[in-house]
Design a protein around this motif. Sequence first.
Motif, short mmCIF file in Angstrom:
data_model
loop_
_atom_site.label_atom_id
_atom_site.label_comp_id
_atom_site.label_asym_id
_atom_site.label_seq_id
_atom_site.Cartn_x
_atom_site.Cartn_y
_atom_site.Cartn_z
N ARG A 473 26.60 60.40 109.66
CA ARG A 473 26.11 61.20 110.77
C ARG A 473 27.21 61.40 111.82
NH1 ARG A 473 21.05 58.73 112.27
NH2 ARG A 473 22.20 57.27 113.59
N LEU A 474 27.93 60.33 112.14
CA LEU A 474 29.02 60.43 113.10
C LEU A 474 30.11 61.36 112.59
CD1 LEU A 474 30.43 59.52 115.72
CD2 LEU A 474 31.40 57.61 114.42
N HIS A 475 30.50 61.18 111.33
CA HIS A 475 31.55 62.03 110.77
C HIS A 475 31.13 63.49 110.77
CE1 HIS A 475 33.64 64.10 107.45
NE2 HIS A 475 34.68 63.42 107.87
N ARG A 477 29.04 65.01 112.81
CA ARG A 477 29.08 65.55 114.18
C ARG A 477 30.52 65.85 114.59
NH1 ARG A 477 24.70 64.99 117.65
NH2 ARG A 477 22.83 64.06 116.73
N VAL A 490 28.75 63.37 120.55
CA VAL A 490 28.75 62.15 119.74
C VAL A 490 27.71 61.20 120.31
CG1 VAL A 490 30.10 60.13 119.13
CG2 VAL A 490 31.15 62.38 119.04
N ASP A 491 26.86 60.69 119.46
CA ASP A 491 25.79 59.78 119.86
C ASP A 491 26.40 58.42 120.19
OD1 ASP A 491 23.63 58.04 120.04
OD2 ASP A 491 22.46 59.17 118.57
N THR A 492 26.29 58.00 121.45
CA THR A 492 26.86 56.71 121.84
C THR A 492 26.18 55.57 121.10
OG1 THR A 492 25.35 56.63 123.74
CG2 THR A 492 27.56 57.52 124.12
N ASP A 494 25.33 55.66 117.94
CA ASP A 494 26.03 55.56 116.67
C ASP A 494 27.34 54.80 116.84
OD1 ASP A 494 24.05 56.95 115.44
OD2 ASP A 494 25.14 58.85 115.30
N VAL A 495 28.08 55.11 117.90
CA VAL A 495 29.34 54.43 118.17
C VAL A 495 29.10 52.94 118.39
CG1 VAL A 495 31.28 54.23 119.77
CG2 VAL A 495 30.47 56.49 119.05
N VAL A 525 35.31 56.68 109.26
CA VAL A 525 35.02 56.30 110.64
C VAL A 525 36.34 56.16 111.40
CG1 VAL A 525 34.13 54.46 112.12
CG2 VAL A 525 32.90 55.09 110.04
#
Length: 809
Positions: A473-475, A477, A490-492, A494-495, A525
């Motif tokens: 999901r992060l990649h 976005r 970017v969802d914090t 997720d980070v 990542v």
Amino acid sequence: MELFAQAAGETREAELRAASLNNACFVANQSGRTQRAGELCVAAVEAWRTVGESSGLARALNNLGLARLAAAQLAAAESAFAESVRLHRDSGDPLSALQTTLNLGNVYQAAGRFSAADELLRATGDELSAMASAGDDAANEQLATTRINRAVLLEQIGRYRDAADLLRGVAGDPRLEQRSRAFAEANLAVILRNLGDSEAALERLEEAERLFRQLGDLGGELNVLINRGRVLAQNRRAPAEAALVLDRAIALAESLGDRLQVVDALLQRARLARSAGDLESARRAAERARRLAREAQLTQALWQIDALEGRLALDDGRPDEAAEHLRSAATAIDRTQSDAARTALDARTVAEQRSVFEELVALLLSRASPSELRRADERHTVVDTGYAEAYLWTVRAKQRQLLERLGRVALHATAELGPEQLVRELQRRLEEDQVLVEIFALEQSSVAFTLTRDELFVRDLGDREELERIARRLHDRLRRGATAAAGNTVDTGDVTQLSRLLPDESWRGTPREILVAADGVLRYVPFELLRPAALQGDLVVERVAVRYLPSALSLLDPPDERLEPPRYRLVGVGEVDSPGREPLPASARELDAAARRLGRHRILRGGSATFAALREAVGGGASALHLATHTTFDDRAGAASSLQLAPADGNPGSGVVTPRQIASLELKVQLTVLSACSTASGLEIDGQGLETLVGSFLAAGSDAVVASLWDVGDRNTATFMQQFYHQLDRGLDAAEALRRAKLELLGDPRWSAPHLWSGFVLLGEAPVIEPVGWSGWRRVAEGSTLLVAAAAILALASALAWLRGVYRR
């Protein structure tokens, strides 16, 4: 074979001698006596050259190509087939030329040149189709063979539906021989099974069995029985029927004396019994398979049997015995040399090999209590736990997986090291302010091994699927361009979740650099973007440089001895036309900026940027190789990631360069920069495409590679690269230069969005690329010691004289 060879030795007639040698060569190829075939085929080729008859020479060259292909001598095979094709065409025999062309396609597949092989098979099919339309029945049969071969290729690169369409066309063509249709049905059934359509697969197998039975082809019938057993066992709805089919297959294989198929069927039978809970029957089938495999020296089957017996021991609650079997299986896999004559391991076999290592690592880790494994402050020394052995199998699994995909599997130089020796050797290679974090995905969870100069820590990272879902999901976005204006930030969360990939142990002391060996999809990542709790809100990039590795074993590779200075400080490639891809107009600006910073250079632009030209340009060495051309990371099973160069000799496929081709280069390069990377769209990424392509440059001899984890955009990439080369020009090493470039962009509101800077990563270790002028000053310093000393004395004397004058005044 020997009778033909004897006849060749007894006759004085040159043409009869040549024909006899060629017949002997053919028989040796058919019987699998590769070395003898090579000797006889070389003699046949020489004899036909003496005779001067081109058709006979063409046939002998084709046989020589087959012998060289079987011996994994791919360049020699390609040369023999190419000459054979030319001679057949010159002598007016296009059908024989096309038959030999199919063999040439097998060479391309063996070298991992899948695009070139596909292009060749497509062109051959078009030519045969035209001949068949003109009434050539032999061409029609050869066309069917070509389509079956192409379908097999498409299946290997993950294009299952395209492969199935080709095979349906062959199977449904009543004009073709029954044998061709039977083979098409059988291959189509395997593809349908892989696609999960068991019912359709069984229907195709039934038709294939009918055709083979009418032909009296027992070998074909046996193949159908084993595949039917697999399909029935796979859907688990008909275990009794699957057992009966496999028992029939075992009996037929035994009557044919085919030990390989007997062992294969017995393995299937044992797995079926285990899944049904009949452990005793499973053990008996496995023991019988082991006895036959040992007699026939079937190495591939032996490790599969060991793995199965290890799982059976676990089922019985005997972990010590299970560990021994799994160790044996992993050792056999690790020591098996890759057969370079095959295109690649079947995706299922690769997955099964990986699962052996995963199960062994999980078993070794499970011997510590779960609470001990998860305790952040627990120090696990390498002498009194099994963690060192778990780590050993982790790094071996990852190293082998990469090299297998490059077609270069061989035992690593450190394979004889024991677990504690390996850990100590890795610790010796780490500097005091470096930390290594190695991540390994098990079946259920992922674990992180953290290595410092003094200790080895292990941390359970939690559920594997959850981590990989967040990483994807992060990649995604970031790949799509995460900007607040697009509503796609970017969802914090997720980070934060992914920040556990760098455990607290990573931050003990004050590390200057963190080495990350991720696994699977976690390779996508950008660890610099994470915010571990230990950093109290800071991004990783704000504290340390990050360097990525395929596995920790990369640290133990012997350094290249480069005694001669490189011919160029920069070799650059750009402005290459990529059909179907966006142009890269800013690539010229990239290359010009790099050339200004680094000095002596050679730039390959446009049509001149062929693979052959690149090989020649880097042959004399280069400080940096900058490739401002499209690069694609393709994660599909069996697929090849690729680098786009200019095609040679009008062959479009020759411009698509695969990892195996790259690995064949002799790169004497400190740093390779891939500035226009992208992930093949619409794919369920798993990290293999990235690892394989970048790993091919490392395997070829590049000390390090800079790549981007997604397509940053042509203009944005050019801006980043200008900043990166500016930092290199300051005398920083590549890791620190990359970090400083990111910080510069992070501090500029125009470029601070994460997707613009966090995707550029460094894999490997590059020495400092000395700025222009440094080497000259160093030579003056080294060559003029006495002059420097004299100048220092003179300066000191002058200073003292001046001071005395001041004092007197």
